[in-house]
Motif scaffolding. Sequence first.
Motif, PDB file in Angstrom:
ATOM      1  N   PHE A   1      -5.238  -3.069 -14.773  1.00  0.00           N
ATOM      2  CA  PHE A   1      -4.444  -2.370 -13.907  1.00  0.00           C
ATOM      3  C   PHE A   1      -2.935  -2.094 -14.662  1.00  0.00           C
ATOM      4  O   PHE A   1      -2.614  -2.745 -15.649  1.00  0.00           O
TER       5      PHE A   1
ATOM      6  N   ALA B   1      -4.282  -1.745  -4.534  1.00  0.00           N
ATOM      7  CA  ALA B   1      -4.025  -0.844  -5.386  1.00  0.00           C
ATOM      8  C   ALA B   1      -4.341   0.551  -5.145  1.00  0.00           C
ATOM      9  O   ALA B   1      -3.774   1.513  -5.765  1.00  0.00           O
ATOM     10  N   GLU B   2      -5.310   0.821  -4.417  1.00  0.00           N
ATOM     11  CA  GLU B   2      -5.827   2.247  -4.246  1.00  0.00           C
ATOM     12  C   GLU B   2      -4.751   2.863  -3.533  1.00  0.00           C
ATOM     13  O   GLU B   2      -4.652   4.171  -3.882  1.00  0.00           O
TER      14      GLU B   2
ATOM     15  N   LEU C   1      -1.769   2.429  -2.682  1.00  0.00           N
ATOM     16  CA  LEU C   1      -0.449   2.337  -3.612  1.00  0.00           C
ATOM     17  C   LEU C   1      -0.582   3.599  -4.600  1.00  0.00           C
ATOM     18  O   LEU C   1       0.293   4.276  -4.666  1.00  0.00           O
ATOM     19  N   ALA C   2      -1.759   3.621  -5.300  1.00  0.00           N
ATOM     20  CA  ALA C   2      -1.856   5.022  -6.149  1.00  0.00           C
ATOM     21  C   ALA C   2      -1.736   6.268  -5.358  1.00  0.00           C
ATOM     22  O   ALA C   2      -1.152   7.268  -5.999  1.00  0.00           O
TER      23      ALA C   2
ATOM     24  N   ALA D   1      -0.550   9.050  -8.304  1.00  0.00           N
ATOM     25  CA  ALA D   1      -1.083   8.759  -9.574  1.00  0.00           C
ATOM     26  C   ALA D   1      -2.332   9.140  -9.793  1.00  0.00           C
ATOM     27  O   ALA D   1      -3.198   9.029  -8.693  1.00  0.00           O
TER      28      ALA D   1
ATOM     29  N   GLU E   1       0.730  -1.360  -0.018  1.00  0.00           N
ATOM     30  CA  GLU E   1      -0.077   0.033   0.054  1.00  0.00           C
ATOM     31  C   GLU E   1       0.720   1.285  -0.119  1.00  0.00           C
ATOM     32  O   GLU E   1       0.336   2.443  -0.271  1.00  0.00           O
TER      33      GLU E   1
ATOM     34  N   SER F   1      -4.620   7.738 -11.471  1.00  0.00           N
ATOM     35  CA  SER F   1      -5.329   6.236 -11.812  1.00  0.00           C
ATOM     36  C   SER F   1      -4.220   5.188 -11.655  1.00  0.00           C
ATOM     37  O   SER F   1      -3.081   5.050 -11.951  1.00  0.00           O
ATOM     38  N   ASN F   2      -4.912   3.973 -11.151  1.00  0.00           N
ATOM     39  CA  ASN F   2      -4.096   2.723 -11.103  1.00  0.00           C
ATOM     40  C   ASN F   2      -4.407   1.883 -12.253  1.00  0.00           C
ATOM     41  O   ASN F   2      -3.994   0.631 -12.470  1.00  0.00           O
ATOM     42  N   LYS F   3      -5.268   2.492 -13.127  1.00  0.00           N
ATOM     43  CA  LYS F   3      -5.646   1.687 -14.410  1.00  0.00           C
ATOM     44  C   LYS F   3      -5.088   2.443 -15.754  1.00  0.00           C
ATOM     45  O   LYS F   3      -4.591   3.415 -15.755  1.00  0.00           O
TER      46      LYS F   3
ATOM     47  N   THR G   1       2.704  -1.081 -12.752  1.00  0.00           N
ATOM     48  CA  THR G   1       3.103  -0.724 -11.438  1.00  0.00           C
ATOM     49  C   THR G   1       2.177  -1.723 -10.686  1.00  0.00           C
ATOM     50  O   THR G   1       2.828  -2.393  -9.733  1.00  0.00           O
ATOM     51  N   TYR G   2       1.117  -1.774 -10.933  1.00  0.00           N
ATOM     52  CA  TYR G   2       0.040  -2.512  -9.907  1.00  0.00           C
ATOM     53  C   TYR G   2       0.027  -3.824 -10.413  1.00  0.00           C
ATOM     54  O   TYR G   2      -0.416  -4.869  -9.265  1.00  0.00           O
TER      55      TYR G   2
END
Length: 297
Positions: free
Chosen positions: A181, A162-163, A165-166, A171, A138, A173-175, A184-185
């Motif tokens: 994803f 992922a949330e 971490l973004a 970031a 995270e 977005s993580n997408k 990075t994710y």
Amino acid sequence: MTDIQPTRIRMRSWLFAPGDSVKKMAKAAEGDADIVIFDLEDAVVESGKEGARASIAEFLSGKSENERARLWVRINPLDGPWAADDLAAVIPARPGGIMLPKSRGRHDVEELDRLITPLEDENGIATGSTPVIALVTETAAAMFTTGNYGGAPRLAAMTWGAEDLADSLGAQSNKDFEGDFAFTYKLARSLCLLGAAAAEVVPVETIDTNFRDLQALRKRAIEVRRQGYRGMLAIHPAQVPVINEAFTPSDEEVAEAREIVDLFEANPGAGTIGWKGGMLDRPHLSRARQLLAQVED
């Protein structure tokens, strides 16, 4: 690790329920999730944390030992001001386990063990009997410690996020533009899986925030199970049946695994065995045994 045996309860679906809502906790506990996680972290605002602790403790105290085994609690991060109070409130009520968010490495699991142990001792709970699942990706720094959890006390499972971490990366977005994803994710997912395998604990896939698209959830759950994941986090009860089905080996898979095991047992000196037009070797036997372990006590 301790002598905790995570296979005593199934770990396919892990459903979050906010700790400040008795109604939602009750609904989650009555459902089919293998494990329910009463949340004291993201789902509860600062002003509501004290009340949520009391609600969770009261809820757990009203359940039998068997019922509590699948009722876990996500506390707040260790580097914040609330984790110790969370544990002091919920451990006496004997939750099935603890989720540690924003774990920075094995040292955080060791610190959590040091906090839980005296609370177990004070309340007549067997020392080391409260298992832990750690959220291990995270923060940016935590990505570099996913491989050092081997032998961590109480650790039964590892999952990733992922949330947060973004957010740690700043970031947008993580997408990616296709809705998958970003690299990075996907890397975080892989590092969690590798870390869990190295630590010999259960790897658990992160949440799918789009709880209405159950078809996409099913596809993703099946994909990560093929990669080695054994369960998945859920944020809505509707996701639970899909996850349970996806992470349960089919009758065909079980039959095939038993056939492979029987073949090697009938030929104990063989390194490779011809089968269905191809060749089986010892890694095939290992994977067959691992699959059977998921369905056999």
